[in-house]
Design an enzyme around this catalytic site. Structure first.
Site, PDB file in Angstrom:
ATOM      1  N   HIS A  61       0.929  -1.254  -0.083  1.00  0.00           N
ATOM      2  CA  HIS A  61      -0.236  -0.012   0.065  1.00  0.00           C
ATOM      3  C   HIS A  61       0.914   1.216  -0.041  1.00  0.00           C
ATOM      4  CE1 HIS A  61       0.902  -0.642   4.041  1.00  0.00           C
ATOM      5  NE2 HIS A  61       0.759   0.632   4.453  1.00  0.00           N
TER       6      HIS A  61
ATOM      7  N   ARG B 298       6.258   6.832  13.529  1.00  0.00           N
ATOM      8  CA  ARG B 298       6.036   7.196  12.034  1.00  0.00           C
ATOM      9  C   ARG B 298       5.581   8.801  12.059  1.00  0.00           C
ATOM     10  NH1 ARG B 298       2.155   4.644   8.509  1.00  0.00           N
ATOM     11  NH2 ARG B 298       0.670   6.701   9.133  1.00  0.00           N
TER      12      ARG B 298
ATOM     13  N   ASP C 285       0.660   4.774   1.928  1.00  0.00           N
ATOM     14  CA  ASP C 285      -0.050   5.451   2.790  1.00  0.00           C
ATOM     15  C   ASP C 285      -1.209   6.544   2.554  1.00  0.00           C
ATOM     16  OD1 ASP C 285       1.385   4.253   4.926  1.00  0.00           O
ATOM     17  OD2 ASP C 285       2.896   5.555   5.045  1.00  0.00           O
TER      18      ASP C 285
ATOM     19  N   HIS D 175       4.569   0.079   0.320  1.00  0.00           N
ATOM     20  CA  HIS D 175       5.414  -0.803   1.179  1.00  0.00           C
ATOM     21  C   HIS D 175       4.404  -1.894   1.917  1.00  0.00           C
ATOM     22  CE1 HIS D 175       3.696   2.725   3.413  1.00  0.00           C
ATOM     23  NE2 HIS D 175       3.387   1.831   4.513  1.00  0.00           N
TER      24      HIS D 175
END
Length: 317
Positions: A142, A307, A144, A292
């Site tokens: 995907h 993150r 983000d 990723h």
């Protein structure tokens, strides 16, 4: 890695991969990777060293300390390296949460994720804290937050605690995935748009009232199936199985089939690079240029990451 090419072997005359009979899977040499591999191999940098680790994406960066206040010239060069290699890996960078946010802000405004838990003191940091009680569900290719009108430009992920074995993150080059397609498929998808929806991944955790409230804040959005990267001008695929609900104008079965066909380009190891985490490793990825996948093979071990995501422009053709 040794590059073996000659001026007498132009792209049109290179050997090509082929489809296995009866399937969409391709086998044979991925010669479309050569030009980008060669280009990356010739890059040099002033403020750090970069070791190329994938055919067309991924570089391990050394000789720079992210815990310090870096000059603007170094930040500009990191940005250029990000757009070149698509994902950067930094080892032994013991960032505090505050330093993590400060570093990420050098590249733009930061988003606050409405569904994922944040650092208790710094909401700009999403905290992925996995254990025997909380397993990882990020093991699907995907980009983000494509359900936002303005998805992330990039994301900076800091490893705080990692399992000794497992928990790797893989990245796949969406420029190479697009280049991999045959001309007929490229022509077919050139003007198509896809609808992205937060409920595909996060709706199951919300009751009807919460879903309606969040739907008002985050309605379904339309993005091109093929986008042009705002920094590089290169075309890349921009659909994923996690957040892409359907392709506009196609019947449901045709839409699902096409989305799956395009997403399969991310599955090819030739388009990928894999990061084995160590404590205080940093990964900084270009959220348009790569998808990723966080391997969920470490349960019930502990894996803690934070993150910061930088808000980007609206994807465009």
């Amino acid at each position: 890695m040794t590059v073996t090419t000659t001026p007498e072997a132009p792209a049109a005359n290179r050997p090509r991969s082929m489809r296995l009979p009866g399937y969409t899977v391709r086998t044979g040499p991925f010669t479309h990777l050569l030009d980008e591999h060669t280009r990356l191999a010739g890059l040099t940098w002033q403020h750090f060293e970069a070791r190329q680790v994938g055919a067309t994406l991924g570089a391990e960066i050394s000789g720079i300390d992210l815990t310090t206040e870096l000059p603007d010239a170094a930040i500009d060069e990191i940005r250029r390296a990000l757009h070149a290699y698509k994902v950067l890996f930094f080892r032994d960078q013991p960032l505090t949460s505050a330093a993590h946010v400060a570093f990420a802000r050098r590249f733009g405004d930061l988003e606050v994720h409405p569904f994922l838990p944040g650092n208790t003191e710094l909401p700009e940091l999403v905290r992925f804290e996995k254990s025997a009680q909380i397993a990882g569900f990020e093991n699907s290719w995907h980009h983000d937050v494509t359900w936002r009108e303005t998805p992330s430009m990039g994301a900076i992920l800091h490893a705080i605690a990692v399992p000794e074995i497992g928990g790797d993150t893989l990245f796949s080059d969406m420029y190479a995935a697009y280049d991999f397609l045959d001309d007929e498929t490229k022509a077919r998808i050139e003007t198509l748009d896809a609808i992205h929806d937060y409920t595909r991944a996060f709706g199951f955790a919300l009751g009807p009232e919460q879903q309606a409230e969040m739907r008002a804040k985050f309605p379904s959005v339309r993005h091109p199936v093929v986008c042009t990267h705002p920094a590089t001008g290169r075309k890349h695929l921009y659909v994923n199985r996690v957040f892409t609900d359907r392709i506009e104008g196609l019947a449901p079965e045709e839409s699902r089939t096409l989305i799956d066909e395009l997403c399969r380009a991310a599955d090819s190891p030739e388009h990928q690079v894999r990061l084995h985490w160590q404590p205080d490793t940093i990964a900084f990825w270009d959220n348009a240029a790569v998808q990723h996948y966080a391997a969920s093979d470490y349960w019930p071990q502990v894996r803690i990451m934070e993150r910061a995501s930088i808000i980007g422009p609206r994807p465009a053709r």
